[in-house]
Design a protein around this motif. Sequence first.
Motif, PDB file in Angstrom:
ATOM      1  N   THR A 378       0.831  -1.197   0.000  1.00 18.32           N
ATOM      2  CA  THR A 378       0.000   0.000   0.000  1.00 18.32           C
ATOM      3  C   THR A 378       0.865   1.245   0.000  1.00 18.32           C
ATOM      4  N   ASP A 379       0.365   2.275  -0.657  1.00 17.33           N
ATOM      5  CA  ASP A 379       0.982   3.602  -0.599  1.00 17.33           C
ATOM      6  C   ASP A 379       0.302   4.447   0.472  1.00 17.33           C
ATOM      7  N   ALA A 380      -0.609   3.847   1.203  1.00 10.80           N
ATOM      8  CA  ALA A 380      -1.334   4.557   2.256  1.00 10.80           C
ATOM      9  C   ALA A 380      -0.911   4.012   3.623  1.00 10.80           C
ATOM     10  N   VAL A 398       7.215  -6.886   0.594  1.00 12.51           N
ATOM     11  CA  VAL A 398       5.959  -6.222   0.940  1.00 12.51           C
ATOM     12  C   VAL A 398       6.287  -4.805   1.379  1.00 12.51           C
ATOM     13  N   THR A 399       5.472  -3.834   0.966  1.00 11.58           N
ATOM     14  CA  THR A 399       5.756  -2.433   1.266  1.00 11.58           C
ATOM     15  C   THR A 399       4.537  -1.719   1.827  1.00 11.58           C
ATOM     16  N   TYR A 400       4.796  -0.725   2.669  1.00 10.94           N
ATOM     17  CA  TYR A 400       3.741   0.154   3.169  1.00 10.94           C
ATOM     18  C   TYR A 400       4.364   1.478   3.573  1.00 10.94           C
ATOM     19  N   SER A 401       3.529   2.486   3.699  1.00 16.22           N
ATOM     20  CA  SER A 401       3.947   3.833   4.075  1.00 16.22           C
ATOM     21  C   SER A 401       3.469   4.131   5.493  1.00 16.22           C
ATOM     22  N   ILE A 402       4.182   5.015   6.188  1.00 15.36           N
ATOM     23  CA  ILE A 402       3.732   5.436   7.513  1.00 15.36           C
ATOM     24  C   ILE A 402       3.937   6.941   7.694  1.00 15.36           C
ATOM     25  N   ASN A 403       3.084   7.520   8.531  1.00  8.64           N
ATOM     26  CA  ASN A 403       3.280   8.897   9.013  1.00  8.64           C
ATOM     27  C   ASN A 403       2.674   8.976  10.403  1.00  8.64           C
ATOM     28  N   PRO A 404       3.162   9.878  11.257  1.00 10.84           N
ATOM     29  CA  PRO A 404       2.729   9.877  12.660  1.00 10.84           C
ATOM     30  C   PRO A 404       1.548  10.776  12.973  1.00 10.84           C
ATOM     31  N   GLN A 405       0.885  11.357  11.958  1.00 13.69           N
ATOM     32  CA  GLN A 405      -0.123  12.377  12.257  1.00 13.69           C
ATOM     33  C   GLN A 405      -1.465  12.073  11.603  1.00 13.69           C
ATOM     34  N   VAL A 406      -2.022  10.936  11.941  1.00 12.82           N
ATOM     35  CA  VAL A 406      -3.381  10.623  11.509  1.00 12.82           C
ATOM     36  C   VAL A 406      -4.379  11.084  12.565  1.00 12.82           C
ATOM     37  N   HIS A 407      -4.033  10.891  13.844  1.00 15.28           N
ATOM     38  CA  HIS A 407      -4.976  11.190  14.927  1.00 15.28           C
ATOM     39  C   HIS A 407      -4.520  12.300  15.867  1.00 15.28           C
ATOM     40  N   ALA A 408      -3.223  12.474  16.056  1.00 11.86           N
ATOM     41  CA  ALA A 408      -2.721  13.472  17.008  1.00 11.86           C
ATOM     42  C   ALA A 408      -1.522  14.188  16.386  1.00 11.86           C
ATOM     43  N   PHE A 409      -1.258  15.418  16.860  1.00  7.87           N
ATOM     44  CA  PHE A 409      -0.345  16.286  16.123  1.00  7.87           C
ATOM     45  C   PHE A 409       0.678  17.016  17.005  1.00  7.87           C
ATOM     46  N   ASP A 410       0.629  16.826  18.300  1.00  4.49           N
ATOM     47  CA  ASP A 410       1.556  17.517  19.190  1.00  4.49           C
ATOM     48  C   ASP A 410       2.872  16.737  19.298  1.00  4.49           C
ATOM     49  N   ASN A 411       3.898  17.394  19.804  1.00  3.45           N
ATOM     50  CA  ASN A 411       5.229  16.788  19.864  1.00  3.45           C
ATOM     51  C   ASN A 411       5.254  15.504  20.685  1.00  3.45           C
TER      52      ASN A 411
END
Length: 638
Positions: A378-380, A398-411
Motif C-alpha cells: 500500500t501507498d497509504a 511487501v511495502t507500506y507507508s507510515i506517518n505519525p499524524q493521523v490522529h494526534a499532532f503535538d510533539n
Amino acid sequence: MTLPTQQQLFDGSNVPPAEMVTLRAGALTLLYDNGTIRHIKLGEVAVLHQIYATVRNQNWGTVSSEIHDLTMDIQPDHFDIQFTMHHQEDDIDFAWQGHISGDAQGTVTFSFEGIANSTFKRNRIGFCVLHPMQLAGKTCLVEHVDGAEVDGAFPALIAPHQPYFDMRALTHEVVPGLQARVLMEGDTFEMEDQRNWIDASYKTYCTPLSLPFPVSVEKGERVSQKITLSLMGELPQIDAEARKLHFIIGDEAMPLPSPGLGLPENRALPTERQIEHLRALNLAHLRADVRFDAENPQGDFDHAVSYAKLLNTQLELALFLTDNAENELNRVKSWLNDASLLARLLIFHVNEKSTQRDTVTLARQVLGALDVPIGAGTDAFFAELNRARPPADVLDFVTYSINPQVHAFDNLSLAETLAAHVPTVQTARDFSGADTPIIVSPVTFKMRWNPNATGEPPPIPAGELPPQVDPRQMSLFGAGWTLGSIKYLAESGVHSATYYETIGWRGVMNTLNDSPVPQKFASVGGTIFPMFHVFRALGEFVGGEVIISHSTHPRNVEGLTLFNGQNFRVILANLTAKSQSVTLENLVGDCTVRVLDEAMARACMTDPDTFWAQSTAFNGKTLELPPYALAIVDQEVR
C-alpha cells in the motif's frame, strides 16, 4: 529573508509547547494537557494512555479548537478542572463544557456537555479513550451495552478490524490484585487498534463506524457523554522515585537497512552544491513515483532517471497503474534501457488501497524478465495493508507507508509513535512470511493523501501551508523524530526505509527559494535542515550493523547505535524542550562527541561541514543534551 527563531529551530512552531500540569488522584498520577488528560499511571505502570474529546469533520479531519474559562483546583491527592472548548472551522461551530475530576480513592471522571452553534456535517463528536500499547496480549473484560460481559484480550499483533463492538465498559489488570475499569456513557463505543496508524495505543471511541457517516448536526443539537475510570482491588506499594535516564547498549546486532529519500513532487532540481551534499549521504536509492493517471508519466520517469544519475544512486520506482495496466507496464518496459538502475519496483493500482493479486501477477508477467525485485502493498496507511493483505507468495517484498499524524499532532504524541513502528513490522512479517523483506516507503511527517476522505479537500487558505507540509521538517525535533523512526525500523529488521524528499518543504534541505510563508515555515533558501545530519551520520555506516539499544525514558531521549567492524557510533536525540542528562551504559573507553544544538544548527545552515569539522573528547559516560539537541558519539575499536 527571515531567519528562524530559536523556537522555530527547536520544533518548527512560533510558541513554546504549553507546560503540562501533573495531577494526582489518590495513588494515580496523570498529566493535564489543554483539555485532555494523558499518561494516567500507577507508579511506573501505565493505566490509560489518554482521555480526550474530539470533533471530526466529514473527511475525518480533526477540527481545531480553543480553550476558554479554565479553572483548576489542584490538591495533593485530588483535583477538579473545568473549561469550555470551542471548535470552529469552515461551517463547523461547536462548543462543549468539560469537567475533569479525580478523588483520593483513584477515581477519575471526565464529562462532556456540548452544543452545536451551526448546522454542519460530522463523522464523530465525543470521547476517545486510549489504552496503552503495553497492554498487547493482556486479558480484559468487555461489558456490552446490553449488560453482557465477555472475556477478551488486547490484540498482540495489530488487529486489522475492530476487536470489540457495542462497548459500555472495559476492565483490565493493572498489577496483580488490582484492576482498572473504564465506564463510557452517552453513546455506544467500540475499539480499534491504533497501531495501524503508528499510534501507541488501542482506541475506544464513540459512535460505531457501522452507522452511516457523515451525519448532519443541526444547530442547537446537544451531545452529552461521560468517562469514569475506577480502581478495584488492593493498591501495591508505589516506588515514587523517578528512574534516571540511561541509554543501554546491548549486544544483539541487525543489518543496517538501506536508506533512501524521495524525489520532490514538484520536480525541483538540486544545485551543484546540493548534489554534493546529497551524495555525502551515501543513499542506496531515490524513490520516484510514476503515475499513469497523471499528465506525463514518461516525463516523470525520465526526470527520475536523470536525478538518480546526478546522485549516483539507484531508483526505487513506484508504478501507479490504471485499468489499462498491461499497456502501461509494456510502456515502462520499453523505457528501461538499463534495468540495473532500479533497486526495486513497487506496484500499485490507483483503484486499490492495497495491491491485489491480479495486478501483481500481470506486473510479473510483463516485467519479470528484468531481474528486478518486484513488490507491492500500500501507498497509504499500514491499516490498508493489514485489511487487504497482499499476495506475498508472488512478491519479492511487501511495502507500506507510515506517518505519525493521523490522529494526534503535538510533539509528545509524535514521540510516542516511534515505538509503535515495531508492531507494524512484526504484523507484516507474520502475514507475509518470516523471509519476505519489508520495505517501508515512504516515511513522512504528514499524510500525503487521505485514502478515506469522503469529499474533496478544501482549498488552501492564503498564508497557510499545504496539508502535506509540517514545519517540524526544518527543526531539531524533526531530526530527533527521524532518528527514532530509523532506530525502530532498523531494530525491527526492515530491509529498506525511504524518507521524505531530497529538497524542499518535505526534504532534508531547502530549495534556493525562501519560504513564502516564513511565519509558518521559517526556512531561508538553500539552507540545511538538522535532519540532514541524521542521514549523513547513518550514511557513513551503510553496510554495517545496528546494535539493539534502549532508553529508559524513550519519550525524552531516543538513540541509535551503529557498528561497522571498526567503529561504534551512538546517535542520541533529546525530544523535549528541557535539557536531559543521559548516562550511556556499556560504552567503554574514550570517545568523541559532536552536539547539534540550536546554536550549531544555525551555524551550519549553509555549510553542513561546519558541524562535521568539530568534535570534543568525551569519556563515554554521562552526556548533557540541551533542548531538542542531537549528539553523535564516536568510538574507535582498538
